[in-house]
Design a protein around this motif. Structure first.
Motif, short mmCIF file in Angstrom:
data_model
loop_
_atom_site.label_atom_id
_atom_site.label_comp_id
_atom_site.label_asym_id
_atom_site.label_seq_id
_atom_site.Cartn_x
_atom_site.Cartn_y
_atom_site.Cartn_z
N TRP A 162 6.29 -9.48 -5.90
CA TRP A 162 6.26 -8.14 -5.29
C TRP A 162 5.55 -8.24 -3.94
N GLU A 163 6.13 -7.67 -2.90
CA GLU A 163 5.60 -7.90 -1.56
C GLU A 163 5.24 -6.66 -0.77
N ASP A 164 5.72 -5.48 -1.13
CA ASP A 164 5.36 -4.30 -0.34
C ASP A 164 5.66 -3.05 -1.15
N LEU A 165 5.07 -1.94 -0.73
CA LEU A 165 5.29 -0.63 -1.32
C LEU A 165 5.78 0.33 -0.25
N ALA A 166 6.71 1.21 -0.63
CA ALA A 166 7.15 2.28 0.25
C ALA A 166 7.14 3.57 -0.56
N GLN A 167 7.29 4.69 0.14
CA GLN A 167 7.16 6.00 -0.52
C GLN A 167 8.02 7.02 0.22
N ASP A 168 8.71 7.90 -0.53
CA ASP A 168 9.46 8.97 0.10
C ASP A 168 8.71 10.29 -0.03
N LEU B 160 0.83 -1.19 0.00
CA LEU B 160 0.00 0.00 0.00
C LEU B 160 0.87 1.25 0.00
N ALA B 161 0.43 2.28 -0.75
CA ALA B 161 1.06 3.60 -0.73
C ALA B 161 -0.01 4.62 -1.06
N ARG B 162 0.22 5.84 -0.62
CA ARG B 162 -0.76 6.90 -0.84
C ARG B 162 -0.57 7.52 -2.22
N ALA B 163 -1.67 7.77 -2.93
CA ALA B 163 -1.64 8.52 -4.19
C ALA B 163 -2.09 9.96 -3.95
#
Length: 289
Positions: free
Chosen positions: A97-103, A55-58
């Motif tokens: 693919w196992e996870d999402l990250a975001q900077d 999950l990551a925010r759009a």
């Protein structure tokens, strides 16, 4: 038969789990001791999203997720679970693919590092520009402490499904396949050439770790497991298992695979069947955080 046994294992972990073993083995405290907690089902993902593994925010009200195999796509959805857009990515395939990250610059980091058999040698993270969805980097890495592919079952601690971004580094939390489950914390710089990473810490946990995220104000981070949420409040500015740590039984959330902070007090969780859960955590008294 193996799939049926694994399904039964996950069901027992989620439906019957408590935090007693984590309290005895690793000094976790009950989260409800210091916090008021609510867990609500808020939606279900569209059938076009096969499995949510990250999950990551759009935007403030929309989110990215992906499957753990198949087409190299990201799916845009809202809190009801409506599929708003399917975004193909310029990478060869989706291999575990196992996870999402975001900077903070809105780059997305896709963890192509699932390693169920503890024998994978092509561990990598794709860095994607969040505005034009173009690939900007591929960060290949290895576990410096892994010498056998695979190691004996008692040392199979190198599966990987959880990470987040903080201060120019990715923090990775492994998923153990051994009987005595541990998670190991690794720090992976997003730049530079030294990608043979060493474990910074390890911690015994009852539930295998399937996802991770850090709070918006960076004062806490969470790990997700089957039927459990682990919350950490490091004693300093370094990402660490030191400091306060809490355990929260999640009940019948199923095989939950992704987690995201919506705010400092709210978390979004998805499971493999597409159900969306919102967890709200409010301090019971001043200074609990």
């Amino acid at each position: 038969m193996l799939i049926k046994l694994f399904t039964l294992y996950v069901y027992l972990q989620t439906a019957l789990c408590g935090c007693g073993p984590d309290k005895r083995n690793s000094n976790f405290e009950r989260l409800r001791k210091d916090y008021t907690v609510t867990i609500d089902k808020v939606g279900k993902l569209d059938k076009g999203i096969q499995e949510s593994s990250g999950l990551a925010r759009a935007t403030d009200s929309t989110f990215w997720t992906h499957a753990d195999s198949g087409a190299p796509d990201l799916y845009l959805f809202n809190l009801k679970g409506d599929l708003l857009h399917t975004q193909p990515l310029p990478v060869p395939n989706n291999t575990d693919w196992e996870d999402l990250a975001q900077d903070k610059a809105e780059h997305l980091y896709i963890g192509a590092f699932g390693n169920n058999g503890n024998q994978r040698r092509d561990l990598k993270v794709y860095k994607v520009n969040g505005e034009n969805m173009q690939l900007t980097d591929t960060i290949a890495f290895s576990f410096a402490d892994q010498e056998e592919f695979p190691p004996p079952r008692s040392r199979q601690h190198y599966d990987l499904e959880a990470f987040f971004y903080q201060n120019d580094s990715l923090y990775l939390f492994t998923k153990s396949r051994a009987f005595k489950s541990i998670t190991q914390l690794y720090k992976l710089p997003v730049s530079g050439t030294d990608k043979a990473i060493v474990p910074a810490e390890k911690l015994r946990v009852k539930s295998p770790v399937t996802a991770a995220d850090i709070a918006p104000d960076s004062d806490m981070f969470v790990l997700l497991g089957y039927g459990r949420l682990y919350l950490f409040q490091p004693s300093g500015s370094t990402i660490s298992f030191n400091g306060k740590r809490y355990c929260l039984p999640l009940g019948r959330t199923g095989q939950a695979e992704a987690i995201l902070f919506l705010s400092p007090q709210q978390l979004l969780i998805t499971n493999e069947k597409g159900k969306l859960y919102q967890v709200t955590i409010m301090p019971k008294k001043s200074g609990a955080r």
